[in-house]
Structure formats: structure tokens, C-alpha cells
Write a protein that holds these residues in place. Sequence first.
Motif, mmCIF file in Angstrom:
data_model
loop_
_atom_site.group_PDB
_atom_site.id
_atom_site.type_symbol
_atom_site.label_atom_id
_atom_site.label_comp_id
_atom_site.label_asym_id
_atom_site.label_seq_id
_atom_site.Cartn_x
_atom_site.Cartn_y
_atom_site.Cartn_z
ATOM 1 N N VAL A 518 0.829 -1.200 0.000
ATOM 2 C CA VAL A 518 0.000 0.000 0.000
ATOM 3 C C VAL A 518 0.869 1.257 0.000
ATOM 4 O O VAL A 518 0.648 2.189 -0.799
ATOM 5 N N VAL A 519 1.859 1.299 0.877
ATOM 6 C CA VAL A 519 2.700 2.492 0.992
ATOM 7 C C VAL A 519 3.562 2.659 -0.251
ATOM 8 O O VAL A 519 3.765 3.786 -0.745
ATOM 9 N N ARG A 520 4.087 1.536 -0.811
ATOM 10 C CA ARG A 520 4.911 1.637 -2.025
ATOM 11 C C ARG A 520 4.091 2.185 -3.189
ATOM 12 O O ARG A 520 4.538 3.033 -3.961
ATOM 13 N N GLY A 521 2.835 1.709 -3.305
ATOM 14 C CA GLY A 521 1.979 2.192 -4.394
ATOM 15 C C GLY A 521 1.674 3.672 -4.250
ATOM 16 O O GLY A 521 1.670 4.424 -5.250
ATOM 17 N N CYS A 522 1.421 4.111 -3.038
ATOM 18 C CA CYS A 522 1.156 5.541 -2.830
ATOM 19 C C CYS A 522 2.380 6.374 -3.166
ATOM 20 O O CYS A 522 2.279 7.447 -3.783
ATOM 21 N N ALA A 523 3.584 5.892 -2.763
ATOM 22 C CA ALA A 523 4.813 6.649 -3.019
ATOM 23 C C ALA A 523 5.059 6.773 -4.513
ATOM 24 O O ALA A 523 5.472 7.841 -5.012
ATOM 25 N N ASP A 524 4.806 5.684 -5.269
ATOM 26 C CA ASP A 524 4.999 5.760 -6.723
ATOM 27 C C ASP A 524 4.037 6.768 -7.350
ATOM 28 O O ASP A 524 4.387 7.454 -8.333
ATOM 29 N N ALA A 525 2.810 6.849 -6.809
ATOM 30 C CA ALA A 525 1.834 7.791 -7.367
ATOM 31 C C ALA A 525 2.169 9.230 -7.014
ATOM 32 O O ALA A 525 1.794 10.162 -7.744
ATOM 33 N N TYR A 526 2.870 9.449 -5.883
ATOM 34 C CA TYR A 526 3.143 10.821 -5.433
ATOM 35 C C TYR A 526 4.355 11.444 -6.121
ATOM 36 O O TYR A 526 4.481 12.677 -6.142
#
Length: 668
Positions: A518-526
Motif C-alpha cells: 500500500v505504501v509503495r503504491g502511494c509513493a509511486d503515485a506521489y
Amino acid sequence: MTLRHKLLLVALCTLALPVAGWLYVRQMETLLRQGQEQALLATATAVARSLAVTDAPLPLAGKGWYVQQAVSPITVDGYGDDWAPMTPWSQPLGKNAKLLLAEDDNGFYLYIDVRVGRRTRADAADPNALSADHLILDLYQGDQHRRYLLASAAPGAFTALPLDPPVGGLPDRVTGQWQEDGSGYHAELGLPRGLGLTSLGVGVYTAVDGGDPMAADVRPLWRYSPDLSQELSRLAPDDARARLLSPAGWLLAQTGRLTTTGPQPGWLSSFVYRSLLANPLEDAEAWTSDAPRLDLPEVQGARDGQPTAVWRQGEQRDSVVLATAVPIERDRSVVGVLLLEQASRAVPLLANRAFLSLLMTSFGVMLVAGAILLLFATRLSLRLGRLRDAVERAQLDDGRMDGQMIQGHFPMAEADDEIGDLARSFQRLFEAVGGYTDYLRTLASKLSHELNTPLAIVKSSLDNLEHAELSDEAQPYLARARDGVARLGTLVRAMSEASRMERAIAAAEPEDVDLVDVVRGCADAYRPLAGTRRLDCVLPDQPVHLHGAPELIAQALDKLFDNALSFTPADGWLRLSLRAVDGGAEIELANQGPPLPAAMQGRLFDSLVSLRDKATPGDAPHLGLGLYVVRLVAERHGGIAAARNLEEGSGVAFSLRLHGMPRQRLAG
């Protein structure tokens, strides 16, 4: 200082009990002494009066020469070796001479020691003998007396020269020995035992001092009297020692002895009595038992006509001696002193027993009182601790009151004491605060519902005004009114949105997720949204599993990223990290930027609170719902949301501590 420590200090106040007991025993010992003093003084006074009214051979008032009992045979040689045991009680004669008198079964002896720096010598038969250094001896038998001249030109034997005519019973020839040293001379002579002398006169003439060559100091002879001792033994009590003294303290008669009865106490009891209980005692004087002269304070007081009592330490362990001295008077003159002494262990034993009994009782009471107070303090502390824990649990993390706990499980609300009153007061206070808090939480949805109709009326009215003919001066006011209505509409929609978000978050379905994904996906989107800012993502090597709603967690991270991006400078940095903690996980988003104001740190996650600059006219306002959503998401996952300034002061960090949503049970 805790309540138990304070009550323990209060319990120590019971130490006053043994102190009071100690003072009581000392007072009791004083009263026991006073009673014994009064009894023995009354006995001594009665004995003294009996001696005064009987025909007891008491000495006459005034001075006298005391004749000691020789402790060893005396050889008349002019030297004082035989007189050494009696020397401490020599009697002053004139300015520079001393006289010693003694008798035994063989005779009556005189020893005269004269200190003179320059001598004038002559024999007694020399016509100039009365002008040289010489001694005058005057022997009395009742009313008759005869004087003798004692002088010698050289050391050795001498014969006294009679100065008066012969008197029946008094010797015609008196011989002795004369010795000299560098500081004076000594004269020693012996007389027959049966002369029956009643008085004695002795004179010392020194040529360098001058004076009356025939002068003599005539005094009655005092000696220890067996007959007087027998008379005293009939009058004195059996358990006491009685001594009859001359006014000067010379021993004339004695009877009885000091005896102590009863068990002998141990060294500890003796130490306790002498150190803690005994009132001041005079030191024991062993020499007073057989000394020919007693120069004691009580004897001096009785000689002045004042009965006196003195307590002394006994010779035996833990014994005391009470000495009373009373004057013996005849014709209103003190002719003697009666010294009555009584040894006792009763006073120390009674004082020790009373003290030990009171001490044990006092310490027992103190221990019981201390234990009761300690138990009471412990129970009181536990009850207050339960009340404190209940007060802390009554407030939830979002500031609401736990109504179920307050209504049904508030501790000690049914107690009848003051703590029960305090618990009921807290309960009523929390009920009132909880109701008011619930009212404030629902106020936004209520206002949004109630304001929709008035806003619609105002908006329609403004629309109608646009079709009316208005002056140029009124057009700016119409524009401002439309802008204000638009902002109010935005606020109403935001409040409605907050209510919908609360319902949506509460209705979210949980699942098992790996927070690393979850956190990795959010970081890639940010990263594309960060622009020129650097975004770092720190993730653990192992999966971090959590039972929760991943879309809510991502929505919370979106709010945190949007908030951090607005405060991070164009060349700044952001850091998104995840780590596992006990029972859950912690997600932190740190960014470079200004620190949080101290006054706002406790309100950042409330609804409609924002730190961003106020919008300019015509712009949409920022309503501060993002961090409020973050808090709701954290609480939905059993955790908390927090914000802090970084230690180096370079930015701030927002964190989500999540413990997971409860698992739903399937109906059977």
C-alpha cells in the motif's frame, strides 16, 4: 510525597507514646524518691530528737580535737611513717602547723608537724626557751589541768618541762622525739592510756612570728564512742546505717550497715535505669564507709540546721543509696549531726519494670496504629488510583466521552463516603460534557441541513437582482454578495461532506493487507506530483500485515501528502516511511518546512482547522478537513494520528499508528 508516605509520617507521631511513657516513669521515679526521702527524714528526725532528750554523751557545741583509732602500732620516733593512714584527716593547728591525735590499747599519742622557714632553737631547760621556737601542751582532767613546755635545740629525744605545779593523775614527766627537715620540725610523744583526758590544749610558738609564748588552743577531746554507738543502735532502724557526727563531721558513733535485698538486675536493666530513668545521682564514695571524718554536702547542710537528703549511686550494681542528715540540737545549738543512710533496689526495679511495661505497650500500640494507617492509606490509594484510571478511560482519543463506561462501569459511584461523592460528581460532569460534545460533533451536519434553504433563497434573490436595473454604484455590492453566498455554499457542502466521510469511513469493510504494498503504491503515485521536490520511501524488508481497509489508508496518506506538499519548498524533501510496531504498524510522512505552532499541535486533527493562508477574495476557502479525515481513519483502525516537529527543526512529521480493524464474526 504519596498519600501512603504522608500517613506513614502521621503514624510516626505515635512515637510520642513511648516518650510520654518515659517522662511518666521518670516522674514516677521522682515521686518514689520523694516518698522515701520523707519517710527516712522523718525517721532520722525522730532518732535525733531521742538522742537530744536522753542522757546520751553528746559533744558540746564548738570545736574539738578528734582522737583517731590507731590502725597499726605507733612507735614514738619523731617520724610520720606510722601516721600515714591517718594523715588525710590531720587537724590544722595555728597558721602553719598540723596536729594528729591517736590512741590504742597501749597509750595516747600526739604528732605535731610545724612548717617554718627560719628556726630559733633552745632546749626546754634553757632560760631563753620561751623566746625560741617551742610547743605548749595543756592536759585537762575535768576542771584540773597542767601545762608543759616542749622544745629541743637538736633532733632527738626530749623531755617536756612542766610549767604548773603537780596535779593528781597528770604525769610529771612527758618524753618524746624531736625531728627536723629543711622546711620545719616534727614532735611526737606518747602518754599513758588511763589518764582520762577530757580536753587538750596545744600551742605553737615561732620566734620569727612572735605572739604569746604561753598561748594554747584548748578544745575538748572527741573520739569514737562504743557506748554512744550502742545507744544509737537501739534507736536507729535495722535496715539502715546510722552515724553520729560532730558538727565538724567527725565520727562519734556508728551502727548498722548498708544492705540491699531483692534480685540483682542484669547489666541491661542497670544501663537502662542509669541512662534513661534515673534522675541525677551523686557519685558513690566508698571511703565514706569507714572514714573518721565525713565532709559531705548533706552534713554541711545539717550543720547549718537544715535537714538534707542526697541520693548516691550504690556500690552494688543498680542500687541507690539515700543519705539523710539532720541536726541534733540542745539548747538551740547544733551539737551533732545524725547521718542515716539506706540502700535500696526497689526504686530502680520499680522504675525499670514500669518503663519496660509502658515501652512494650507503647510500641505495640504504635505498631498496630502504623499498620492500620498503612492499610488504610493503601486502600485509599488504590481507590483513588481506580478513580484516576476511570477518569482517563472516560475520554476517547477523539475527545468524546465513553458514555457506556460512564453510565454502567464508573467505579465507586455507589460508595457512601467522600470518594463516592467525588466519583458521582465526576460521573455527572462527564455526562454533561459528553452530551455537549455529541451536540458539537453533530452541529456541522445540522447547520448544513438548516442553511441550505436560506442560502437558496438568498441566491435566487441575487439572481433576480441581476435582471433588475441597478446603478453602477450597486454592481460591486451585488458581486460581493454573490461571492459571499458562494463561500457559504462551499462551507455548507464541506460540512455535509465531513458527515458523509464519517459515515463512509465507519462503513468501510476490512481485509488482510500488506502495508508495504500500500505504501509503495502511494509513493509511486506521489513522485510525479512532487515536481522538483525529492521524495524518499523507506520500507521494511519483511511484509507488514494488517487487518484493515487499504482504500482508507491510501485516502489518509493522500491527505497527508497534500498537506505536506503545500508547506514544502520547491527544492525541499519529503520522506514516507513504514515500520512495524508492537501489535500494528506506524506510517510516517515527514517534510521540510516551517515548524508547527505550539498552540495548534493539539487541534491539528480537528474538523475545520487549517494552518494554510486565508484564501483571497474569489478563491475557494480551505476548510481543514484533510487532517480530520486522517484522524478518523487512524481511529477506525484502532490507532491514533500525531504530529511533531523534527528534532533538528528542519520540518515536521505526521504519523499514523494503526493496530487494525476488528474482525467481523460470521453468523452461525
